[in-house]
Design a protein around this motif. Structure first.
Motif, PDB file in Angstrom:
ATOM      1  N   ASN A  89       0.802  -1.217   0.000  1.00  0.00           N
ATOM      2  CA  ASN A  89       0.000   0.000   0.000  1.00  0.00           C
ATOM      3  C   ASN A  89       0.835   1.268   0.000  1.00  0.00           C
ATOM      4  N   ILE A  90       2.120   1.119  -0.259  1.00  0.00           N
ATOM      5  CA  ILE A  90       2.994   2.281  -0.427  1.00  0.00           C
ATOM      6  C   ILE A  90       3.612   2.194  -1.815  1.00  0.00           C
ATOM      7  N   THR A  91       3.410   3.230  -2.597  1.00  0.00           N
ATOM      8  CA  THR A  91       3.934   3.273  -3.969  1.00  0.00           C
ATOM      9  C   THR A  91       5.166   4.166  -4.027  1.00  0.00           C
ATOM     10  N   LEU A  92       5.834   4.115  -5.173  1.00  0.00           N
ATOM     11  CA  LEU A  92       6.941   5.055  -5.391  1.00  0.00           C
ATOM     12  C   LEU A  92       6.427   6.488  -5.322  1.00  0.00           C
ATOM     13  N   ALA A  93       5.208   6.726  -5.798  1.00  0.00           N
ATOM     14  CA  ALA A  93       4.627   8.072  -5.731  1.00  0.00           C
ATOM     15  C   ALA A  93       4.486   8.520  -4.272  1.00  0.00           C
ATOM     16  N   ASP A  94       4.085   7.605  -3.397  1.00  0.00           N
ATOM     17  CA  ASP A  94       3.985   7.927  -1.971  1.00  0.00           C
ATOM     18  C   ASP A  94       5.357   8.277  -1.401  1.00  0.00           C
ATOM     19  N   LEU A  95       6.375   7.532  -1.804  1.00  0.00           N
ATOM     20  CA  LEU A  95       7.727   7.807  -1.315  1.00  0.00           C
ATOM     21  C   LEU A  95       8.250   9.137  -1.846  1.00  0.00           C
ATOM     22  N   ILE A  96       7.879   9.481  -3.064  1.00  0.00           N
ATOM     23  CA  ILE A  96       8.259  10.788  -3.610  1.00  0.00           C
ATOM     24  C   ILE A  96       7.627  11.895  -2.772  1.00  0.00           C
ATOM     25  N   GLU A  97       6.375  11.696  -2.407  1.00  0.00           N
ATOM     26  CA  GLU A  97       5.682  12.677  -1.572  1.00  0.00           C
ATOM     27  C   GLU A  97       6.388  12.822  -0.219  1.00  0.00           C
ATOM     28  N   ARG A  98       6.781  11.721   0.375  1.00  0.00           N
ATOM     29  CA  ARG A  98       7.520  11.761   1.641  1.00  0.00           C
ATOM     30  C   ARG A  98       8.859  12.473   1.467  1.00  0.00           C
ATOM     31  N   TYR A  99       9.506  12.192   0.341  1.00  0.00           N
ATOM     32  CA  TYR A  99      10.781  12.841   0.028  1.00  0.00           C
ATOM     33  C   TYR A  99      10.579  14.359  -0.083  1.00  0.00           C
ATOM     34  N   ASN A 100       9.562  14.765  -0.814  1.00  0.00           N
ATOM     35  CA  ASN A 100       9.293  16.190  -0.991  1.00  0.00           C
ATOM     36  C   ASN A 100       8.966  16.870   0.329  1.00  0.00           C
ATOM     37  N   ASP A 101       8.190  16.201   1.173  1.00  0.00           N
ATOM     38  CA  ASP A 101       7.873  16.753   2.487  1.00  0.00           C
ATOM     39  C   ASP A 101       9.134  16.925   3.322  1.00  0.00           C
ATOM     40  N   LYS A 102      10.030  15.981   3.182  1.00  0.00           N
ATOM     41  CA  LYS A 102      11.261  16.002   3.975  1.00  0.00           C
ATOM     42  C   LYS A 102      12.208  17.117   3.528  1.00  0.00           C
ATOM     43  N   ILE A 103      12.307  17.336   2.214  1.00  0.00           N
ATOM     44  CA  ILE A 103      13.255  18.341   1.718  1.00  0.00           C
ATOM     45  C   ILE A 103      12.588  19.661   1.343  1.00  0.00           C
ATOM     46  N   GLY A 104      11.249  19.702   1.381  1.00  0.00           N
ATOM     47  CA  GLY A 104      10.547  20.926   1.031  1.00  0.00           C
ATOM     48  C   GLY A 104      10.580  21.238  -0.445  1.00  0.00           C
ATOM     49  N   ASN A 105      10.646  20.202  -1.261  1.00  0.00           N
ATOM     50  CA  ASN A 105      10.715  20.342  -2.719  1.00  0.00           C
ATOM     51  C   ASN A 105       9.314  20.337  -3.307  1.00  0.00           C
ATOM     52  N   ASP A 106       9.145  20.951  -4.446  1.00  0.00           N
ATOM     53  CA  ASP A 106       7.853  20.956  -5.125  1.00  0.00           C
ATOM     54  C   ASP A 106       7.847  20.048  -6.324  1.00  0.00           C
ATOM     55  N   TYR A 107       8.606  18.965  -6.278  1.00  0.00           N
ATOM     56  CA  TYR A 107       8.634  18.003  -7.375  1.00  0.00           C
ATOM     57  C   TYR A 107       7.237  17.432  -7.574  1.00  0.00           C
ATOM     58  N   SER A 108       6.788  17.391  -8.821  1.00  0.00           N
ATOM     59  CA  SER A 108       5.479  16.785  -9.071  1.00  0.00           C
ATOM     60  C   SER A 108       5.646  15.598  -9.999  1.00  0.00           C
TER      61      SER A 108
END
Length: 145
Positions: free
Chosen positions: A125-144
């Motif tokens: 129930n965790i996708t790469l998209a979910d991990l990207i979101e976690r990554y963005n939250d962690k670094i404050g990036n606006d990667y979409s």
């Protein structure tokens, strides 16, 4: 159950390709430098990922690798099972039919089955998209995606 470096690095490799996706192929050397994983080890892992159709590869000066699908199409479970095999905490749960002669009397089997179900529930129930979101939250990036 312990996830090997192969499984962990495969997940990092796939996540790196997802986060840095520009539509272009990404050289393995670039991933190696970003992830601090040897190119030689990544070559072993990428072969498995390409063969499974998770990643596309292109040879030559503009060559490299990119995801074959969108990040939301890959679960952590898919990647780990490809590289690790079964995620079952005990051997008797690895096959769809439990052939253990003690299965009917085993007091701990339910515990192992609950643990296995919990593991699957998380990784499926965790996708790469979910991990990207976690990554963005962690670094404050606006990667979409």
């Amino acid at each position: 159950m312990k996830i090997s470096t192969k499984g962990r690095y495969a997940l990092r490799l796939m996540l790196d390709l997802a986060i840095n996706n520009t539509g272009e192929f990404i050289p393995l050397k670039t991933v190696s430098e970003r992830q601090d994983i040897s190119v030689k080890y990544l070559e072993q892992i990428i072969t498995v990922l390409v063969k499974a159709g998770f990643v596309k590869g292109l040879r030559g000066s503009k060559g490299g690798y990119k995801l074959a699908k969108k990040p939301e199409d890959y679960t952590v479970g898919m990647i780990l099972r490809l590289t690790e095999g079964s995620l079952a905490p005990v051997a008797c749960l690895e096959d769809s039919v439990n052939t253990c002669e003690r299965a009917n009397d085993c007091i701990t089997l339910e515990l192992w089955r609950d643990l296995y179900n919990a593991i699957n529930n998380v990784v499926d129930n965790i996708t790469l998209a979910d991990l990207i979101e976690r990554y963005n939250d962690k670094i404050g990036n606006d990667y979409s995606i």
